[in-house]
Design an enzyme around this catalytic site. Structure first.
Site, short mmCIF file in Angstrom:
data_model
loop_
_atom_site.label_atom_id
_atom_site.label_comp_id
_atom_site.label_asym_id
_atom_site.label_seq_id
_atom_site.Cartn_x
_atom_site.Cartn_y
_atom_site.Cartn_z
N ARG A 154 -14.02 16.36 6.07
CA ARG A 154 -13.89 15.91 7.43
C ARG A 154 -14.98 15.57 8.25
NH1 ARG A 154 -10.17 15.65 4.73
NH2 ARG A 154 -8.08 16.25 4.98
N SER A 227 -3.50 16.42 11.98
CA SER A 227 -3.89 17.63 12.30
C SER A 227 -4.94 17.79 13.33
CB SER A 227 -4.74 18.14 10.74
OG SER A 227 -3.87 17.86 9.83
N GLU A 323 -10.46 18.98 14.80
CA GLU A 323 -10.72 17.87 14.14
C GLU A 323 -10.79 16.62 14.97
OE1 GLU A 323 -8.15 17.64 10.38
OE2 GLU A 323 -8.40 15.36 10.79
C1 LIG Z 1 0.41 11.27 12.23
C2 LIG Z 1 -0.96 11.29 11.73
C3 LIG Z 1 -1.39 11.85 10.50
C4 LIG Z 1 -2.66 11.87 9.99
N1 LIG Z 1 -3.11 12.36 8.70
C5 LIG Z 1 -4.29 12.35 8.36
C6 LIG Z 1 -4.68 12.78 7.23
O1 LIG Z 1 -3.66 12.89 6.36
N2 LIG Z 1 -5.98 12.83 6.84
C7 LIG Z 1 -6.81 12.68 7.82
O2 LIG Z 1 -8.15 12.60 7.41
N3 LIG Z 1 -6.61 12.28 8.85
C8 LIG Z 1 -5.40 11.91 9.27
N4 LIG Z 1 -5.28 11.50 10.81
C9 LIG Z 1 -6.03 11.46 11.57
C10 LIG Z 1 -6.71 9.80 11.59
O3 LIG Z 1 -5.58 8.94 11.25
C11 LIG Z 1 -7.81 9.65 10.78
O4 LIG Z 1 -8.92 10.36 11.16
C12 LIG Z 1 -8.16 8.03 10.93
O5 LIG Z 1 -9.27 7.74 10.00
C13 LIG Z 1 -8.56 7.67 12.49
O6 LIG Z 1 -8.67 6.36 12.53
P1 LIG Z 1 -8.72 5.35 13.69
O7 LIG Z 1 -9.04 4.10 13.23
O8 LIG Z 1 -7.40 5.57 14.50
O9 LIG Z 1 -9.81 6.17 14.40
P2 LIG Z 1 -9.90 6.40 16.17
O10 LIG Z 1 -8.91 7.67 16.52
O11 LIG Z 1 -9.79 5.08 16.79
O12 LIG Z 1 -11.46 7.09 16.14
C14 LIG Z 1 -11.96 8.42 15.53
C15 LIG Z 1 -13.27 8.48 15.54
O13 LIG Z 1 -13.83 7.53 14.78
C16 LIG Z 1 -14.63 6.60 15.50
N5 LIG Z 1 -14.65 5.27 15.06
C17 LIG Z 1 -13.40 4.54 14.90
N6 LIG Z 1 -13.86 3.28 14.63
C18 LIG Z 1 -15.35 3.26 14.38
C19 LIG Z 1 -16.06 2.26 13.90
N7 LIG Z 1 -15.49 1.02 13.44
N8 LIG Z 1 -17.26 2.50 13.85
C20 LIG Z 1 -17.75 3.56 14.50
N9 LIG Z 1 -17.09 4.73 14.77
C21 LIG Z 1 -15.86 4.42 14.73
C22 LIG Z 1 -14.42 6.80 16.99
O14 LIG Z 1 -15.47 6.54 17.83
C23 LIG Z 1 -13.87 8.22 16.86
O15 LIG Z 1 -14.95 9.26 16.80
C24 LIG Z 1 -3.51 11.60 11.04
C25 LIG Z 1 -3.29 11.25 12.18
C26 LIG Z 1 -2.07 10.99 12.78
C27 LIG Z 1 -1.82 10.51 13.73
#
Ligand SMILES: Cc1cc2nc3c(=O)[nH]c(=O)nc-3n(C[C@H](O)[C@H](O)[C@H](O)COP(=O)(O)OP(=O)(O)OC[C@H]3O[C@@H](n4cnc5c(N)ncnc54)[C@H](O)[C@@H]3O)c2cc1C
Length: 329
Positions: A154, A227, A323
């Site tokens: 992570r 998480s 996380e």
């Molecule tokens: C129900 C649920 C289940 C989940 N299950 C998992 C799982 O099984 N495994 C897991 O690893 N995660 C899980 N997650 C967490 C999440 O889905 C991941 O971390 C996902 O990759 C976040 O993507 P996002 O586009 O929503 O990022 P955001 O939440 O919008 O951003 C997260 C971080 O990434 C940065 N970021 C986003 N896009 C970019 C970009 N293009 N360039 C640079 N930085 C960027 C943001 O600034 C921030 O720091 C879960 C979340 C939820 C709600």
């Protein structure tokens, strides 16, 4: 560019937050504009790994570049950062390039996947990434190799250098057939229950989908960010000491000297599964997930999460680390 934009619908926790300035990024040429001479406060993807504290000062850039930029037809893809992760995984399965079936149904965007090296059911996205295309503020477009990305559990170079990059696209290689990963979580049991003895990648994807749906709250109804804490890594010595008091404490080996403990188990055994306040608490079916019970603010979530950290530390002497990403940090 818009001002004072409500971000409540842009984060899966459903937390109230306002971006002082908000810019949807739909074209790479925008990155040459004056707004990008300095780093934005927040690069926003799907908002599924965020803990937003009411006002986000400065610029929020919402990455909406979407689609497959190229594919060689043999399993290599360049995918734009704003593409929905789950849709991309489904696309690879539908077009005959399996490998990422264990990572199905993770919310968020392709561009955020390398940031925390998303992982689930024994797989991590870093296994499939061959390069990351990014805009480095103050420098311009750069390409990072997997070594540059320094992926960890992570964790990545991007997470350790917040504000330095905006990821524009990610390159994947799914051309090599890999053995299925069935041993993690309840995948094997789920397949057995379905009477499947010789599973295909699609069967695994379906099993993971069913398991995830049964365990995780639907963020549409219960705002959450998956998480909330990482699984802590402790020394084998500390684990052995804990085991004398808690013989059923599970652990996953990391290396000769360290093991990873399930944070959900620690929170559960600290008596905190389902605990909380009127607005925020841990999910009844999975203590690792913090849910917005309705009307929570980022500060409510933060303060309850600090209580959880404190109680876990008090009971087990183990630090659990967030996380989710806090903004403003
Ligand atoms: C129900 C649920 C289940 C989940 N299950 C998992 C799982 O099984 N495994 C897991 O690893 N995660 C899980 N997650 C967490 C999440 O889905 C991941 O971390 C996902 O990759 C976040 O993507 P996002 O586009 O929503 O990022 P955001 O939440 O919008 O951003 C997260 C971080 O990434 C940065 N970021 C986003 N896009 C970019 C970009 N293009 N360039 C640079 N930085 C960027 C943001 O600034 C921030 O720091 C879960 C979340 C939820 C709600």
């Amino acid at each position: 560019m818009r001002e004072y934009v409500d971000l409540r619908r842009c984060n899966t926790f459903g937390l109230p937050a306002v971006a002082e300035r908000y810019l949807p990024l739909t074209d790479l040429a925008q990155l040459e504009g004056p707004e990008f001479r300095q780093s934005p406060t927040l690069v926003l993807g799907g908002g599924s790994n965020l803990l937003l504290l009411e006002e986000i000062p400065g610029l929020t850039v919402h990455v909406l570049l979407s689609g497959i930029a190229w594919s060689d037809g043999r399993g290599r893809f360049r995918v734009l950062a704003g593409t929905d992760w789950n849709q991309f995984v489904r696309y690879t399965l539908d077009t005959g390039f399996p490998g990422m079936e264990n990572l199905i149904l993770i919310p968020g965007t392709v561009g955020a996947a390398p940031v925390q090296n998303i992982g689930a059911y024994g797989a991590e996205v870093s296994e499939f990434i061959t390069a990351v295309q990014a805009w480095e503020f103050g420098r311009g477009m750069v390409e990072l190799s997997p070594e540059d990305c320094a992926f960890g559990y992570r964790d990545s170079h991007f997470k350790r250098e917040p504000g330095r990059y905006l990821i524009t696209a990610v390159d994947f290689d799914l051309s090599r057939r890999r053995p299925l990963k069935l041993e993690y979580g309840a995948i094997n049991a789920e397949l057995e229950a379905e009477g499947i003895t010789d599973p295909t990648p699609r069967d695994v994807a379906n099993a993971v989908t069913r398991i995830r749906r049964s365990k995780l709250p639907d963020w549409f109804f219960y705002g959450n960010s998956g998480s909330f804490f990482k699984n802590p890594v402790v020394s084998r010595g500390q684990y052995t000491a804990l085991q004398t008091e808690y013989p059923d404490l599970p652990a996953y080996p990391i290396d000769a000297d360290h093991v990873k403990l399930p944070a959900g188990w620690l929170i559960d055994r600290a008596g905190l599964r389902g605990a909380g306040t009127e607005t925020v608490g841990t999910y009844e079916r999975q203590a690792l997930v913090m849910v917005n019970r309705g009307g929570a603010t980022g500060r409510d979530v933060l303060s309850f999460s600090e209580r959880v950290r404190g109680e876990v530390k008090g009971k087990f002497g183990v630090e659990i680390e967030r996380e989710v990403q806090l903004f403003p940090a």
